[in-house]
Design a protein around this motif. Sequence first.
Motif, PDB file in Angstrom:
ATOM      1  N   VAL A   1       0.849  -1.193   0.000  1.00  0.00           N
ATOM      2  CA  VAL A   1       0.000   0.000   0.000  1.00  0.00           C
ATOM      3  C   VAL A   1       0.886   1.244   0.000  1.00  0.00           C
ATOM      4  O   VAL A   1       1.771   1.384   0.843  1.00  0.00           O
ATOM      5  CB  VAL A   1      -0.936   0.023   1.224  1.00  0.00           C
ATOM      6  N   ASN A   2       0.665   2.122  -0.972  1.00  0.00           N
ATOM      7  CA  ASN A   2       1.358   3.405  -1.060  1.00  0.00           C
ATOM      8  C   ASN A   2       0.365   4.524  -0.768  1.00  0.00           C
ATOM      9  O   ASN A   2      -0.686   4.607  -1.414  1.00  0.00           O
ATOM     10  CB  ASN A   2       1.941   3.623  -2.459  1.00  0.00           C
TER      11      ASN A   2
ATOM     12  N   PHE B   1      -1.102  -1.136  -4.334  1.00  0.00           N
ATOM     13  CA  PHE B   1      -2.249  -0.239  -4.395  1.00  0.00           C
ATOM     14  C   PHE B   1      -1.809   1.178  -4.017  1.00  0.00           C
ATOM     15  O   PHE B   1      -1.126   1.371  -3.013  1.00  0.00           O
ATOM     16  CB  PHE B   1      -3.356  -0.692  -3.446  1.00  0.00           C
ATOM     17  N   ASP B   2      -2.219   2.163  -4.818  1.00  0.00           N
ATOM     18  CA  ASP B   2      -1.983   3.565  -4.501  1.00  0.00           C
ATOM     19  C   ASP B   2      -3.256   4.177  -3.930  1.00  0.00           C
ATOM     20  O   ASP B   2      -4.333   4.060  -4.525  1.00  0.00           O
ATOM     21  CB  ASP B   2      -1.574   4.358  -5.743  1.00  0.00           C
ATOM     22  N   ILE B   3      -3.124   4.817  -2.768  1.00  0.00           N
ATOM     23  CA  ILE B   3      -4.220   5.592  -2.194  1.00  0.00           C
ATOM     24  C   ILE B   3      -3.791   7.053  -2.227  1.00  0.00           C
ATOM     25  O   ILE B   3      -2.829   7.441  -1.579  1.00  0.00           O
ATOM     26  CB  ILE B   3      -4.535   5.156  -0.758  1.00  0.00           C
TER      27      ILE B   3
ATOM     28  N   LEU C   1      -8.747   6.374  -4.992  1.00  0.00           N
ATOM     29  CA  LEU C   1      -8.091   5.081  -5.108  1.00  0.00           C
ATOM     30  C   LEU C   1      -7.404   4.997  -6.457  1.00  0.00           C
ATOM     31  O   LEU C   1      -8.054   5.063  -7.505  1.00  0.00           O
ATOM     32  CB  LEU C   1      -9.104   3.954  -4.928  1.00  0.00           C
TER      33      LEU C   1
ATOM     34  N   LEU D   1      -7.747  -5.433  -0.554  1.00  0.00           N
ATOM     35  CA  LEU D   1      -6.323  -5.706  -0.768  1.00  0.00           C
ATOM     36  C   LEU D   1      -6.136  -7.145  -1.234  1.00  0.00           C
ATOM     37  O   LEU D   1      -6.642  -8.080  -0.601  1.00  0.00           O
ATOM     38  CB  LEU D   1      -5.549  -5.480   0.538  1.00  0.00           C
TER      39      LEU D   1
ATOM     40  N   VAL E   1      -4.024   3.169   9.145  1.00  0.00           N
ATOM     41  CA  VAL E   1      -4.827   2.447   8.154  1.00  0.00           C
ATOM     42  C   VAL E   1      -5.574   1.322   8.857  1.00  0.00           C
ATOM     43  O   VAL E   1      -4.958   0.420   9.429  1.00  0.00           O
ATOM     44  CB  VAL E   1      -3.945   1.879   7.028  1.00  0.00           C
TER      45      VAL E   1
ATOM     46  N   GLU F   1       3.757  -3.144   3.516  1.00  0.00           N
ATOM     47  CA  GLU F   1       3.002  -4.334   3.126  1.00  0.00           C
ATOM     48  C   GLU F   1       1.987  -4.630   4.217  1.00  0.00           C
ATOM     49  O   GLU F   1       2.338  -4.767   5.393  1.00  0.00           O
ATOM     50  CB  GLU F   1       3.945  -5.522   2.932  1.00  0.00           C
TER      51      GLU F   1
ATOM     52  N   ARG G   1       4.302   3.919   3.197  1.00  0.00           N
ATOM     53  CA  ARG G   1       4.354   2.719   2.348  1.00  0.00           C
ATOM     54  C   ARG G   1       4.631   1.512   3.226  1.00  0.00           C
ATOM     55  O   ARG G   1       5.516   1.540   4.073  1.00  0.00           O
ATOM     56  CB  ARG G   1       5.435   2.853   1.285  1.00  0.00           C
TER      57      ARG G   1
ATOM     58  N   ILE H   1      -9.355  -2.409   3.417  1.00  0.00           N
ATOM     59  CA  ILE H   1      -9.165  -1.146   4.124  1.00  0.00           C
ATOM     60  C   ILE H   1     -10.530  -0.487   4.288  1.00  0.00           C
ATOM     61  O   ILE H   1     -11.261  -0.287   3.319  1.00  0.00           O
ATOM     62  CB  ILE H   1      -8.210  -0.218   3.354  1.00  0.00           C
TER      63      ILE H   1
END
Length: 267
Positions: A32-33, A149-151, A181, A143, A55, A97, A95, A103
């Motif tokens: 997750v970024n 994944f970019d948030i 997202l 996920l 998160v 894992e 960032r 989420i």
Amino acid sequence: MKKFIFSLIVFAVVILFIGSCSQIDDSPKALVNLVLVDTPAKWDSVLVEIEGVDVEVLLEGRETGSQTFYLEYKTGDKKIRVSDLVAGRALIIGRDELPVGKIIGLKVRMGSRHSLYQEKKGYNMPLKKPEDPFVTLETALDLQAGVAFDIILDLDLESSILQTSTDPLSFELDPVFTVILGAGAGEVKGVISPATLKPAIYLIQGIDSISTQVNTSGSYLFRVPKGTYSLYFDPKDSTYNSQRITNVQVDSASITQLELVTFTKKQ
């Protein structure tokens, strides 16, 4: 006897090694970024301090209960010149894992050092609610193992900066974020002329809108979910006419390049 003792030590080390290996977390993960962008305001420069983001994840296989993971903005100085994050520029503020799951929420942890600059004069901006430095954001993202994944956290400075008095001039910060997202986001980009203008550009869908400004070359960019939008260009200069573009179609993971928008002088 010494060989026997040595053999026992080696055996113990092997057992400890095997035991430690069995504790390694090999469960499936997703990367997750957390990406910060700016919907800029009229100020010359704005600096905001962000500590990190909590998160909240509903883990796969659990019907109830969730787990919170703190993604820290890992840098010595956590003050970010967010007013520079325009026209495609972005900053990763977290960032990690995370376990496979969903989420279900984010909480941005704000620091206490915020300021803006206008015409070379600086103004400190305390939080509107300094006793509550958390900004709670709703989101939903599934996920999947092995997928990044970019948030995108879009900080709307125009809405976040509140002028509290005129004499003396003072401000406070009430952060307003929009969550986008990355997997389903599209981009709307274009250029205005003359580039010396600093218009406010509004992307509108129904009764909702977000705004941005241009960089020094006159370029602008929005990252938004799939949909149909219109744009309104406010020149912020009474000698120019405003402009409008309607029926702008944005698709997921694609770029919608708009034609040059030229501001004309009023007659």
